[in-house]
Scaffold this motif. Sequence first.
Motif, PDB file in Angstrom:
ATOM      1  N   GLY A  34       0.818  -1.210   0.000  1.00 28.49           N
ATOM      2  CA  GLY A  34       0.000   0.000   0.000  1.00 28.49           C
ATOM      3  C   GLY A  34       0.853   1.262   0.000  1.00 28.49           C
ATOM      4  O   GLY A  34       0.567   2.227  -0.712  1.00 28.49           O
ATOM      5  N   LEU A  35       1.915   1.254   0.814  1.00 28.66           N
ATOM      6  CA  LEU A  35       2.846   2.389   0.819  1.00 28.66           C
ATOM      7  C   LEU A  35       3.510   2.538  -0.543  1.00 28.66           C
ATOM      8  O   LEU A  35       3.643   3.646  -1.074  1.00 28.66           O
ATOM      9  CB  LEU A  35       3.916   2.182   1.891  1.00 28.66           C
ATOM     10  CG  LEU A  35       3.532   2.426   3.346  1.00 28.66           C
ATOM     11  CD1 LEU A  35       4.701   2.071   4.259  1.00 28.66           C
ATOM     12  CD2 LEU A  35       3.122   3.873   3.560  1.00 28.66           C
ATOM     13  N   ASN A  36       3.925   1.413  -1.104  1.00 24.94           N
ATOM     14  CA  ASN A  36       4.549   1.443  -2.430  1.00 24.94           C
ATOM     15  C   ASN A  36       3.601   2.019  -3.464  1.00 24.94           C
ATOM     16  O   ASN A  36       3.993   2.820  -4.323  1.00 24.94           O
ATOM     17  CB  ASN A  36       4.964   0.029  -2.851  1.00 24.94           C
ATOM     18  CG  ASN A  36       6.464  -0.175  -2.820  1.00 24.94           C
ATOM     19  OD1 ASN A  36       7.220   0.741  -3.134  1.00 24.94           O
ATOM     20  ND2 ASN A  36       6.888  -1.355  -2.444  1.00 24.94           N
ATOM     21  N   GLY A  37       2.346   1.592  -3.402  1.00 21.04           N
ATOM     22  CA  GLY A  37       1.348   2.083  -4.357  1.00 21.04           C
ATOM     23  C   GLY A  37       1.121   3.580  -4.231  1.00 21.04           C
ATOM     24  O   GLY A  37       1.009   4.285  -5.246  1.00 21.04           O
ATOM     25  N   PHE A  38       1.064   4.067  -2.997  1.00 18.32           N
ATOM     26  CA  PHE A  38       0.869   5.505  -2.791  1.00 18.32           C
ATOM     27  C   PHE A  38       2.030   6.298  -3.388  1.00 18.32           C
ATOM     28  O   PHE A  38       1.831   7.293  -4.085  1.00 18.32           O
ATOM     29  CB  PHE A  38       0.741   5.815  -1.299  1.00 18.32           C
ATOM     30  CG  PHE A  38       0.746   7.292  -0.999  1.00 18.32           C
ATOM     31  CD1 PHE A  38      -0.371   8.068  -1.250  1.00 18.32           C
ATOM     32  CD2 PHE A  38       1.882   7.894  -0.469  1.00 18.32           C
ATOM     33  CE1 PHE A  38      -0.367   9.437  -0.989  1.00 18.32           C
ATOM     34  CE2 PHE A  38       1.899   9.256  -0.202  1.00 18.32           C
ATOM     35  CZ  PHE A  38       0.769  10.029  -0.463  1.00 18.32           C
ATOM     36  N   ALA A 210       8.468   7.877   0.592  1.00 20.46           N
ATOM     37  CA  ALA A 210       9.319   7.029  -0.248  1.00 20.46           C
ATOM     38  C   ALA A 210      10.510   6.504   0.539  1.00 20.46           C
ATOM     39  O   ALA A 210      10.852   5.317   0.459  1.00 20.46           O
ATOM     40  CB  ALA A 210       9.788   7.810  -1.472  1.00 20.46           C
ATOM     41  N   LEU A 211      11.155   7.363   1.304  1.00 22.31           N
ATOM     42  CA  LEU A 211      12.317   6.938   2.084  1.00 22.31           C
ATOM     43  C   LEU A 211      11.924   5.926   3.160  1.00 22.31           C
ATOM     44  O   LEU A 211      12.618   4.923   3.386  1.00 22.31           O
ATOM     45  CB  LEU A 211      12.991   8.159   2.718  1.00 22.31           C
ATOM     46  CG  LEU A 211      13.630   9.135   1.726  1.00 22.31           C
ATOM     47  CD1 LEU A 211      13.981  10.447   2.415  1.00 22.31           C
ATOM     48  CD2 LEU A 211      14.854   8.519   1.082  1.00 22.31           C
ATOM     49  N   PHE A 212      10.816   6.180   3.839  1.00 18.97           N
ATOM     50  CA  PHE A 212      10.304   5.245   4.841  1.00 18.97           C
ATOM     51  C   PHE A 212       9.995   3.893   4.193  1.00 18.97           C
ATOM     52  O   PHE A 212      10.287   2.827   4.754  1.00 18.97           O
ATOM     53  CB  PHE A 212       9.047   5.828   5.485  1.00 18.97           C
ATOM     54  CG  PHE A 212       8.537   5.065   6.668  1.00 18.97           C
ATOM     55  CD1 PHE A 212       8.986   5.346   7.949  1.00 18.97           C
ATOM     56  CD2 PHE A 212       7.586   4.066   6.505  1.00 18.97           C
ATOM     57  CE1 PHE A 212       8.505   4.641   9.051  1.00 18.97           C
ATOM     58  CE2 PHE A 212       7.096   3.358   7.587  1.00 18.97           C
ATOM     59  CZ  PHE A 212       7.560   3.643   8.866  1.00 18.97           C
TER      60      PHE A 212
END
Length: 320
Positions: A34-38, A210-212
């Motif tokens: 989900g983070l990657n998609g965002f 992105a860094l996280f």
Amino acid sequence: MLNILLVTFPFFALVLAGYVAAHRRMLPIEAIPGLNGFVLFFALPCMLYRFGSTTPIAALLDAAVAGVYLLCALVMVAFAVVMTMNSRIRWNDASLGALVAAFPNSGFMGVPLLVALLGPAAAGPTILTMLVDMVITSSLCVALSRLDEGEGHGRAAMVDAGKKALKGVAANPMPWAILLGAVASFYQFRLPGPVEKTTWLLADAASPVALFTIGAVLARSQIQSSHPMPVGDFLPVALMKLLLHPLLVLAVGTAARQLGLPLDPFALTVMVLVAALPSASNVSLLAERLGADNGRIARIILVTTVAAFFSFSGAVTLLT
């Protein structure tokens, strides 16, 4: 050096925060896609559009930058494949290893970090190198990775893989965001006020998320691939990325300038620092999709990301 570390520290600290969060399960592993998609479909395209639309079009169409960087990328891919192929590491693993040796983390880390260090003028060359890697370097390595698929059918498999890789590029929103930003820059177009404000808000979120996410992806890869591996399978490629790649770009760029190529010294500095960045974290996802040894790729990315805190800061100190 201390001033440079003060700039670079927050970027690497966010990577560490993501790693710790995922490793300690404060962030569920299932939440990482989900983070990657965002980042991939919302925040990062908005950031690239903003930088592209506010960068002079000449900086985004610099043939000297693209040509020198592409030549170095091709040399890195060829060298990494030749040096790492053996009885265990065949085309699939060698090609994906070559990709992490030649593809810096310019999208998730490079653009915001280099702009913070060198100013907005660094965005143009950085975005251009990222476009070269996304369109050409990645497609080449994906095509090479199919060469050991079926005896006698390797060439056809490579062509088919090349077509699929180009389709993947077309489905990637980042090149399109760069293209739209370049068009907006050329025509000096600005988005309507509310739309621009929304876009800029998403762009502001790109760098920290992105860094996280990089850290979380690295932690997930380590958790999922904990089998032991000889250091010789991944450490040489990590050294190629952090040492050989920037030295190659510096040498080729300097030689090109001496031969009369109109390569701006500032652009060359940016290119060298892009090459000094750690390996692109999204190659781990690509390796998983193509059936390569993702544990090896993850180790290379992890080593380059940790070591780059010192090596990248040192490169900035020497070049600026």
